[in-house]
Structure formats: structure tokens, C-alpha cells
Write an enzyme that holds these catalytic residues in place. Structure first.
Site, mmCIF file in Angstrom:
data_model
loop_
_atom_site.group_PDB
_atom_site.id
_atom_site.type_symbol
_atom_site.label_atom_id
_atom_site.label_comp_id
_atom_site.label_asym_id
_atom_site.label_seq_id
_atom_site.Cartn_x
_atom_site.Cartn_y
_atom_site.Cartn_z
ATOM 1 C CG HIS A 260 -3.257 -0.783 -6.700
ATOM 2 N ND1 HIS A 260 -3.625 -0.121 -5.547
ATOM 3 C CD2 HIS A 260 -3.365 -2.105 -6.406
ATOM 4 C CE1 HIS A 260 -3.966 -1.000 -4.619
ATOM 5 N NE2 HIS A 260 -3.817 -2.226 -5.128
ATOM 6 N NE ARG B 235 -4.262 -1.428 0.164
ATOM 7 C CZ ARG B 235 -4.404 -2.505 -0.608
ATOM 8 N NH1 ARG B 235 -3.458 -2.852 -1.449
ATOM 9 N NH2 ARG B 235 -5.504 -3.225 -0.550
HETATM 10 P P1 NDP Z 1 -1.217 -11.344 5.297
HETATM 11 O O1 NDP Z 1 -2.175 -10.815 6.297
HETATM 12 O O2 NDP Z 1 -1.286 -12.775 4.902
HETATM 13 O O3 NDP Z 1 0.286 -11.064 5.779
HETATM 14 C C1 NDP Z 1 0.657 -9.886 6.405
HETATM 15 C C2 NDP Z 1 2.081 -10.052 6.924
HETATM 16 O O4 NDP Z 1 2.507 -8.782 7.446
HETATM 17 C C3 NDP Z 1 2.176 -11.053 8.081
HETATM 18 O O5 NDP Z 1 3.360 -11.795 7.971
HETATM 19 C C4 NDP Z 1 2.217 -10.157 9.312
HETATM 20 O O6 NDP Z 1 2.909 -10.698 10.422
HETATM 21 C C5 NDP Z 1 2.993 -8.982 8.768
HETATM 22 N N1 NDP Z 1 2.752 -7.795 9.588
HETATM 23 C C6 NDP Z 1 1.595 -7.136 9.791
HETATM 24 N N2 NDP Z 1 1.786 -6.082 10.614
HETATM 25 C C7 NDP Z 1 3.096 -6.101 10.939
HETATM 26 C C8 NDP Z 1 3.914 -5.287 11.769
HETATM 27 N N3 NDP Z 1 3.415 -4.239 12.443
HETATM 28 N N4 NDP Z 1 5.211 -5.587 11.886
HETATM 29 C C9 NDP Z 1 5.732 -6.664 11.221
HETATM 30 N N5 NDP Z 1 5.025 -7.478 10.425
HETATM 31 C C10 NDP Z 1 3.712 -7.189 10.292
HETATM 32 O O7 NDP Z 1 -1.356 -10.392 4.012
HETATM 33 P P2 NDP Z 1 -1.164 -10.772 2.476
HETATM 34 O O8 NDP Z 1 0.194 -11.328 2.296
HETATM 35 O O9 NDP Z 1 -2.316 -11.525 1.965
HETATM 36 O O10 NDP Z 1 -1.264 -9.290 1.817
HETATM 37 C C11 NDP Z 1 -0.378 -8.261 2.174
HETATM 38 C C12 NDP Z 1 -0.837 -6.946 1.601
HETATM 39 O O11 NDP Z 1 -0.640 -6.894 0.198
HETATM 40 C C13 NDP Z 1 -2.333 -6.632 1.734
HETATM 41 O O12 NDP Z 1 -2.646 -6.174 3.024
HETATM 42 C C14 NDP Z 1 -2.530 -5.559 0.687
HETATM 43 O O13 NDP Z 1 -2.317 -4.284 1.251
HETATM 44 C C15 NDP Z 1 -1.431 -5.819 -0.325
HETATM 45 N N6 NDP Z 1 -1.959 -6.229 -1.641
HETATM 46 C C16 NDP Z 1 -1.585 -5.498 -2.738
HETATM 47 C C17 NDP Z 1 -2.040 -5.857 -3.982
HETATM 48 C C18 NDP Z 1 -1.619 -5.114 -5.189
HETATM 49 O O14 NDP Z 1 -2.153 -5.355 -6.275
HETATM 50 N N7 NDP Z 1 -0.648 -4.223 -5.095
HETATM 51 C C19 NDP Z 1 -2.926 -7.002 -4.182
HETATM 52 C C20 NDP Z 1 -3.238 -7.707 -2.973
HETATM 53 C C21 NDP Z 1 -2.770 -7.312 -1.752
HETATM 54 P P3 NDP Z 1 2.422 -12.053 11.149
HETATM 55 O O15 NDP Z 1 2.874 -13.160 10.214
HETATM 56 O O16 NDP Z 1 3.148 -12.058 12.428
HETATM 57 O O17 NDP Z 1 0.924 -11.957 11.261
HETATM 58 C C1 OXD Z 2 -6.088 -5.978 -2.713
HETATM 59 C C2 OXD Z 2 -5.576 -5.147 -3.812
HETATM 60 O O1 OXD Z 2 -5.852 -5.647 -1.544
HETATM 61 O O2 OXD Z 2 -5.961 -5.389 -4.985
HETATM 62 O O3 OXD Z 2 -6.725 -7.016 -3.005
HETATM 63 O O4 OXD Z 2 -4.784 -4.226 -3.588
#
Ligand code: NDP
Ligand code: OXD
Length: 306
Positions: A269, A221
């Protein structure tokens, strides 16, 4: 089970896909909610009045992986919020990350710049085994990307809120872990969710901790990245390149310096869009679980914001 679907411009054609994938499912199409006794709702963002009009709602399926666009405080406490997790989304993100890593690793950013100036210049090659990759976040999308990156032979590491263990990946957590990983990272990839804790964390301090000449990829993001700090780090040479898919303001305003910075590759995006059929299948599988009374996967922790 009674289910309300809220169509929008992103979900055109989904009603037909639901009909093909789950003919037994009786979808009610918002705003026609019948007597308002639905237990599940499916939508990108909840329209005004959704929760008030569905007092028996138990599960709210959001059609994005990230939930930062939702005001979680408006969702009644007893309603589970489920985010989008689907193999097609994970594969798309893995492809994007591999593309971005290879573009940085094989100096495509520099070669595109050379091409603009008709300059024939060969840069020294670095082997994959000497290019250290650091992932911010070790969630669903990162793990898919790591699986695709592993065969290239890059040394892999990752940082998460809780300490994780992943074969072939050096895992870090906590503030010290972050510093240690950054200091040994040549290409940093951010796949952290946008939460109150992560917003703005990709800034001057993080860049200064990384080795001079390292690179940053942000596909999570825009809210996580301080764009002016990134531009300063690129101009000073502390960072050599950035690949960006997400921005503080989207669409990225035409006057942004990022558009024409020679060290920046950017995309609008598109790293991982929701594939309609995959998304519908994943929601239907979750609905079946709900119907059987089984635990639903991928629910959002409201305290943590992801
Ligand atoms: P998940 O919820 O599966 O994973 C999030 C990871 O971030 C986890 O490992 C979590 O730690 C870690 N995390 C969260 N907060 C913190 C923190 N404060 N400090 C350290 N680590 C942290 O998410 P996804 O992998 O499914 O997706 C990640 C992001 O990708 C989405 O939230 C979205 O914003 C973005 N996205 C972007 C897209 C695009 O087209 N550009 C498409 C889809 C998603 P822990 O393992 O300990 O829980
Ligand atoms: C999502 C994205 O969060 O498309 O799914 O960014």
C-alpha cells in the site's frame, strides 16, 4: 477562521509545516479545542467525540484520497467532508501505474520468475500499440496516470459511473460498457473507490470477460478484489499476471498465497502516499476558499460514498 488539527502518527511534523506554509492560520491542536467554536477540522480519522465537541463545524478535511475508512453516517449532515486531492499524490499514483503497466507489458513478472530458477528464456515482445489498457474509474488519479501512459502509445480506455469524454481515451459507462471494455483489455487497472457498489467487483466474472492471458493491477482498495478468484484465474492461466498494492487485510497476512505466487508482484500500500508539504498546501488553499465563502473542491457525495 478557527481550525482544529488532529495529529496522529501519520502526520508527525505537520504542525511545523502548517506554521511555515500559513503563519496566519491559528491552528488548535486536538484535544485542546479552546471554546469548541472551530468551523474546520483536519484529520486522518475523526477521534471519538470530535463532532459532538465541535458544534459549529462546517468542513471536515480528511487526509486521504479514499474515504472508505470513514463512517460517513457519523458526520453531521451539515458538515462537508473533503477528501485529499493533491498534485504530488496524483503524480505518485501515475508513477506507480506506469511502473506496474511496464512490468506487465515487458514481462518483468515472468522474467523475475525465470531469474529465481536461473532460466535463460526470451519471451516474444508485444508492441505498446498492441497492448490495450483499460482503466476502472476515470477520476483524479486515473487521469494523471492516463497522461503518463499516453506517450507510450498503448490504446487507452476507461470506465466510470457517468459517461466521460477524454481526448485519446475510449470512454465507457454502464454494465454494457464495462463488458465491452473488459473484452478488449489486456491490462486492467483498478482505481475505483471502495463503495457499496464497487466492493468485490473484481472477481471471477470480470476476469472471465477479459481475454485469456490478460493482467490486473489493483491500486485502489483491497475490498474491491476477491483474492481467491484472482488466485484461481492466475492458476488456470485466464490471467497471466497481477500487480497488487492493496489487500482485503492489511498488512497482508504471512500465510497469504499472494506473497509467493509466481505471477504476482505486490507492494505494501505505497502506490501514492500523502506528501506532507503538498497535502498541507492543498488543505491551506481549501481553507482560504472556505474563508472567502468560495465553493470547496473535492467534497464527498455521501450517497455515492466517494
Ligand atoms: P475520484 O473520486 O476522483 O474518482 C473515482 C472514479 O471512480 C470516478 O471516475 C467515478 O466515476 C468512478 N466510480 C465510482 N464509483 C463507480 C461505480 N460504481 N461504477 C463505475 N465507476 C465508478 O477518485 P481518485 O481517482 O482520487 O481515487 C481513487 C481511489 O484510489 C481512492 O478512492 C482510493 O481508494 C485509492 N487510492 C489508493 C492509494 C494507494 O496508495 N494505493 C492512494 C490514493 C488513493 P464518475 O467519474 O462518474 O464519478
Ligand atoms: C489514500 C491512500 O486513500 O493512501 O489516500 O490509500
Amino acid at each position: 477562521m478557527k481550525v482544529v488539527f488532529v495529529p496522529d502518527e501519520m502526520t508527525q511534523g505537520w504542525i511545523e509545516i502548517f506554521a511555515a506554509e500559513a503563519p496566519d492560520l491559528h491552528l488548535r491542536i486536538w484535544p485542546d479545542i479552546g471554546d469548541g467554536d472551530a468551523e474546520c477540522a483536519i484529520c486522518g480519522a475523526p477521534p471519538p467525540g470530535l463532532f459532538a465537541r465541535l458544534p459549529r463545524l462546517r468542513v471536515f478535511f480528511s487526509l486521504a484520497a479514499g474515504v472508505d475508512h470513514l463512517d460517513l453516517g457519523q458526520v453531521p449532515p451539515h458538515v462537508a467532508v473533503v477528501r485529499m486531492v493533491d498534485d504530488s499524490l496524483s503524480e505518485a499514483m501515475a508513477e506507480y501505474v506506469v511502473m506496474a503497466v511496464l512490468a506487465v507489458h515487458r514481462d518483468l513478472v515472468s522474467y523475475i520468475d525465470c531469474q529465481q530458477r536461473a532460466e535463460w528464456r526470451r519471451l516474444p515482445e508485444v508492441r505498446a500499440r498492441d497492448r490495450r489498457i483499460g482503466m476502472l474509474g476515470l477520476g483524479v488519479l486515473t487521469r494523471a496516470a492516463l497522461a503518463r501512459l499516453a506517450p507510450f502509445g498503448f490504446p487507452l480506455s476507461g470506465w466510470s459511473r457517468t459517461q466521460r469524454e477524454i481526448d485519446g481515451v475510449a470512454c465507457f459507462s454502464g454494465a454494457d460498457g464495462l463488458r465491452d471494455m473488459l473484452a478488449a483489455t489486456d491490462i486492467l487497472i483498478c482505481l475505483l473507490p471502495a463503495t457499496p457498489t464497487t466492493r468485490g467487483m473484481l472477481g471471477r466474472r470480470v476476469f472471465a470477460t477479459m481475454p485469456c492471458g490478460s493482467a490486473v493491477i489493483n491500486a485502489s482498495r483491497g475490498a474491491l478484489l476477491k483474492e481467491n478468484d484472482l488466485l484461481a484465474a492466475l492458476d488456470e492461466g485466464q490471467l497471466s499476471a497481477a500487480v497488487l498494492d492493496v489487500f482485503a487485510k492489511e498488512p497482508l497476512p504471512p500465510q497469504s498465497r499472494l506473497w509467493c505466487h509466481p505471477r504476482v508482484l505486490l507492494t505494501p500500500h505505497i502506490a501514492a502516499g500523502v506528501d506532507p508539504r503538498g497535502a498541507v498546501r492543498s488543505v491551506v488553499a481549501q481553507l482560504r476558499r472556505t474563508g472567502r465563502g468560495d465553493a470547496i473542491a473535492h467534497t464527498v457525495d455521501r450517497q455515492l460514498g466517494y
